[in-house]
Design a protein around this motif. Structure first.
Motif, short mmCIF file in Angstrom:
data_model
loop_
_atom_site.label_atom_id
_atom_site.label_comp_id
_atom_site.label_asym_id
_atom_site.label_seq_id
_atom_site.Cartn_x
_atom_site.Cartn_y
_atom_site.Cartn_z
N ASP A 52 70.47 88.10 15.51
CA ASP A 52 69.25 87.94 16.29
C ASP A 52 69.57 87.18 17.57
OD1 ASP A 52 69.42 85.25 15.59
OD2 ASP A 52 67.84 85.37 14.09
N GLU A 53 68.56 86.83 18.31
CA GLU A 53 68.73 86.15 19.60
C GLU A 53 69.38 84.77 19.48
OE1 GLU A 53 68.30 86.96 22.95
OE2 GLU A 53 68.35 88.94 22.02
N THR A 54 69.30 84.15 18.32
CA THR A 54 69.89 82.82 18.13
C THR A 54 71.20 82.89 17.34
OG1 THR A 54 68.47 82.40 16.22
CG2 THR A 54 67.69 81.61 18.37
N TRP A 55 71.81 84.05 17.31
CA TRP A 55 73.12 84.29 16.69
C TRP A 55 73.09 84.19 15.17
CZ3 TRP A 55 76.40 86.52 19.88
CH2 TRP A 55 76.32 86.26 21.25
N ASN A 56 71.95 84.36 14.54
CA ASN A 56 71.91 84.39 13.08
C ASN A 56 72.42 85.75 12.61
OD1 ASN A 56 70.71 81.81 12.52
ND2 ASN A 56 68.83 82.63 13.41
N GLN A 57 73.47 85.70 11.82
CA GLN A 57 74.15 86.90 11.34
C GLN A 57 73.23 87.75 10.47
OE1 GLN A 57 78.14 86.16 9.85
NE2 GLN A 57 77.67 87.44 8.10
N GLU A 58 73.30 89.08 10.68
CA GLU A 58 72.47 89.99 9.90
C GLU A 58 73.34 91.00 9.14
OE1 GLU A 58 68.60 89.81 12.87
OE2 GLU A 58 69.99 91.47 13.08
N PHE A 59 73.51 92.19 9.67
CA PHE A 59 74.14 93.32 8.99
C PHE A 59 75.62 93.44 9.37
CE2 PHE A 59 75.06 97.95 9.13
CZ PHE A 59 74.95 98.21 7.78
N GLU A 60 76.51 93.61 8.37
CA GLU A 60 77.94 93.76 8.63
C GLU A 60 78.29 95.23 8.91
OE1 GLU A 60 80.58 92.82 5.40
OE2 GLU A 60 82.36 92.96 6.68
N ILE A 61 79.15 95.42 9.91
CA ILE A 61 79.71 96.74 10.20
C ILE A 61 81.23 96.57 10.15
CG2 ILE A 61 79.84 98.65 11.83
CD1 ILE A 61 77.19 97.53 13.06
N PRO A 62 81.85 96.97 9.02
CA PRO A 62 83.29 96.74 8.83
C PRO A 62 84.14 97.80 9.52
CG PRO A 62 82.38 97.78 6.89
CD PRO A 62 81.22 97.55 7.84
N LEU A 63 85.43 97.48 9.64
CA LEU A 63 86.39 98.44 10.18
C LEU A 63 86.63 99.57 9.18
CD1 LEU A 63 88.42 99.28 12.36
CD2 LEU A 63 90.09 97.75 11.27
N PHE A 64 86.74 99.23 7.90
CA PHE A 64 87.00 100.21 6.85
C PHE A 64 85.88 100.21 5.82
CE2 PHE A 64 91.30 98.76 8.15
CZ PHE A 64 91.74 99.95 8.70
N ASP A 65 85.70 101.34 5.17
CA ASP A 65 84.73 101.47 4.09
C ASP A 65 85.25 100.72 2.87
OD1 ASP A 65 83.01 102.21 2.06
OD2 ASP A 65 83.05 104.34 2.54
N SER A 66 84.56 99.67 2.48
CA SER A 66 84.97 98.91 1.29
C SER A 66 83.89 98.96 0.21
CB SER A 66 85.25 97.45 1.68
OG SER A 66 84.09 96.87 2.25
N GLY A 67 83.01 99.92 0.32
CA GLY A 67 81.92 100.05 -0.65
C GLY A 67 82.39 100.62 -1.97
N ASP A 68 81.51 100.59 -2.94
CA ASP A 68 81.81 101.11 -4.27
C ASP A 68 81.99 102.63 -4.26
OD1 ASP A 68 81.73 98.57 -5.34
OD2 ASP A 68 79.61 98.72 -5.89
N VAL A 69 81.21 103.31 -3.42
CA VAL A 69 81.30 104.77 -3.31
C VAL A 69 81.88 105.09 -1.94
CG1 VAL A 69 80.00 106.92 -3.31
CG2 VAL A 69 79.29 105.04 -4.81
N LEU A 70 83.10 105.66 -1.93
CA LEU A 70 83.78 105.97 -0.69
C LEU A 70 82.94 106.92 0.16
CD1 LEU A 70 86.41 105.31 0.76
CD2 LEU A 70 87.39 107.38 -0.23
N GLY A 71 82.78 106.56 1.43
CA GLY A 71 82.01 107.38 2.35
C GLY A 71 80.55 107.00 2.45
#
Length: 181
Positions: A52-71
């Protein structure tokens, strides 16, 4: 259009880089531009975080897919800069190397026309030298729940319990069996 960013290292000394990159380049392209601008070798991974405007971290966008279901998880290569950042949403956090936690506050400073003859991404300005180590991070919360006297292990075994166990107590005395698995 060209997006012009200032990427500021979270450090005691002023260390920042101004980078110009095309608005339709991906966050992965921007990741590469940032680690090159700051002199990293690119062997570590990173993530962007919307904020947000005060630099509070929200949603991560990673370099690689590290989720449980690939893709299933979207990565940096799935997002063009202009889908995440614009005149109203100008801030994003970038973290490189999750061991050292090099953290950057990145802000969109200008949106301008493409200059003929310039190759993008382009390092426009460099200020300050990189420290040898990343600044130590403090991950404590500001809320009243966390304070110095709080100890989440207060109910765990203590020396008296261990003494009692050595004097002939058993695992069953503590609510589980010795061969529980």
């Amino acid at each position: 259009m060209v997006y012009k960013f200032r990427a500021i290292l979270d450090a005691e000394e002023d260390v920042f880089r101004d980078i110009a990159i095309l608005e339709d380049d991906t966050l992965e392209d921007f990741h590469n531009a940032i680690f090159n601008a700051f002199g990293f070798d690119g062997t570590e991974v990173g993530s962007f975080y919307t904020c947000d405007e005060t630099w509070n971290q929200e949603f991560e966008i990673p370099l690689f897919d590290s989720g449980d279901v690939l893709g299933e998880q979207k990565t940096m290569s799935d997002y063009q800069l202009n889908t995440i950042l614009d005149k109203e949403n100008t801030k994003i956090i970038y973290v490189y190397d999750f061991i050292n936690m090099w953290t950057f506050l990145v802000e969109l400073a200008a949106i301008e026309e493409i200059e003929v003859g310039i190759i993008y991404p382009n390092l426009l300005y460099s200020h300050g030298e990189m420290p040898h180590e990343a600044q130590e991070k403090n991950f404590s919360s500001d809320d009243d729940f966390h304070n110095d006297s709080f100890n989440e292990f207060d109910d765990d075994l203590d020396e008296d319990d261990l003494d009692r166990f050595e004097e002939g107590g058993s695992f069953e005395d503590y609510g589980f069996e010795e061969n529980w698995n």
